[in-house]
Design a protein around this motif. Structure first.
Motif, mmCIF file in Angstrom:
data_model
loop_
_atom_site.group_PDB
_atom_site.id
_atom_site.type_symbol
_atom_site.label_atom_id
_atom_site.label_comp_id
_atom_site.label_asym_id
_atom_site.label_seq_id
_atom_site.Cartn_x
_atom_site.Cartn_y
_atom_site.Cartn_z
ATOM 1 N N UNK A 156 19.676 27.801 27.295
ATOM 2 C CA UNK A 156 18.104 27.620 27.299
ATOM 3 C C UNK A 156 17.732 26.147 26.994
ATOM 4 N N UNK A 157 18.744 25.205 26.701
ATOM 5 C CA UNK A 157 18.420 23.747 26.742
ATOM 6 C C UNK A 157 18.510 23.185 28.262
ATOM 7 N N UNK B 199 15.415 21.424 30.254
ATOM 8 C CA UNK B 199 15.727 20.020 30.737
ATOM 9 C C UNK B 199 16.129 19.226 29.505
ATOM 10 N N UNK B 200 16.658 19.844 28.530
ATOM 11 C CA UNK B 200 17.060 19.093 27.210
ATOM 12 C C UNK B 200 18.496 18.872 27.308
ATOM 13 N N UNK C 150 23.692 14.745 19.280
ATOM 14 C CA UNK C 150 22.249 14.948 19.627
ATOM 15 C C UNK C 150 21.598 14.188 18.738
ATOM 16 N N UNK C 151 21.788 12.960 18.265
ATOM 17 C CA UNK C 151 20.986 12.183 17.429
ATOM 18 C C UNK C 151 20.062 11.499 18.104
ATOM 19 N N UNK C 152 20.087 11.340 19.361
ATOM 20 C CA UNK C 152 18.914 10.862 20.420
ATOM 21 C C UNK C 152 17.970 11.796 20.796
ATOM 22 N N UNK C 153 18.126 12.890 20.513
ATOM 23 C CA UNK C 153 17.063 13.767 20.697
ATOM 24 C C UNK C 153 15.922 13.655 19.807
ATOM 25 N N UNK D 113 13.617 21.273 18.810
ATOM 26 C CA UNK D 113 12.740 22.408 18.258
ATOM 27 C C UNK D 113 12.200 23.427 19.465
ATOM 28 N N UNK D 114 12.097 22.768 20.581
ATOM 29 C CA UNK D 114 11.641 23.560 21.750
ATOM 30 C C UNK D 114 12.740 24.458 22.297
#
Length: 60
Positions: free
Chosen positions: A21-22, A26-27, A33-36, A42-43
């Protein structure tokens, strides 16, 4: 409420689903994942729930 998984055997499948899904959104998920942003994370969760609901409705 806890973050305990009700079905521990599903952990690998949920992880794969999250990564898939990520990627579609495009995530760039990694081990860290601290830089997200909260919006990006949430998306992914929101899209996962949307897909699960759609799948459930198709199976009714």
């Amino acid at each position: 409420m806890s973050n305990r998984q009700l079905v521990p055997e599903a952990k690998a499948g949920l992880y794969s689903f999250k990564m898939e899904t990520a990627k579609e959104l495009g995530v760039n998920f990694t081990d860290y994942n601290g830089d997200l942003t909260s919006r990006e994370c949430g998306s992914v969760g929101g899209q996962m729930v949307k897909k699960m609901v759609e799948q459930y409705e198709r199976n009714l």
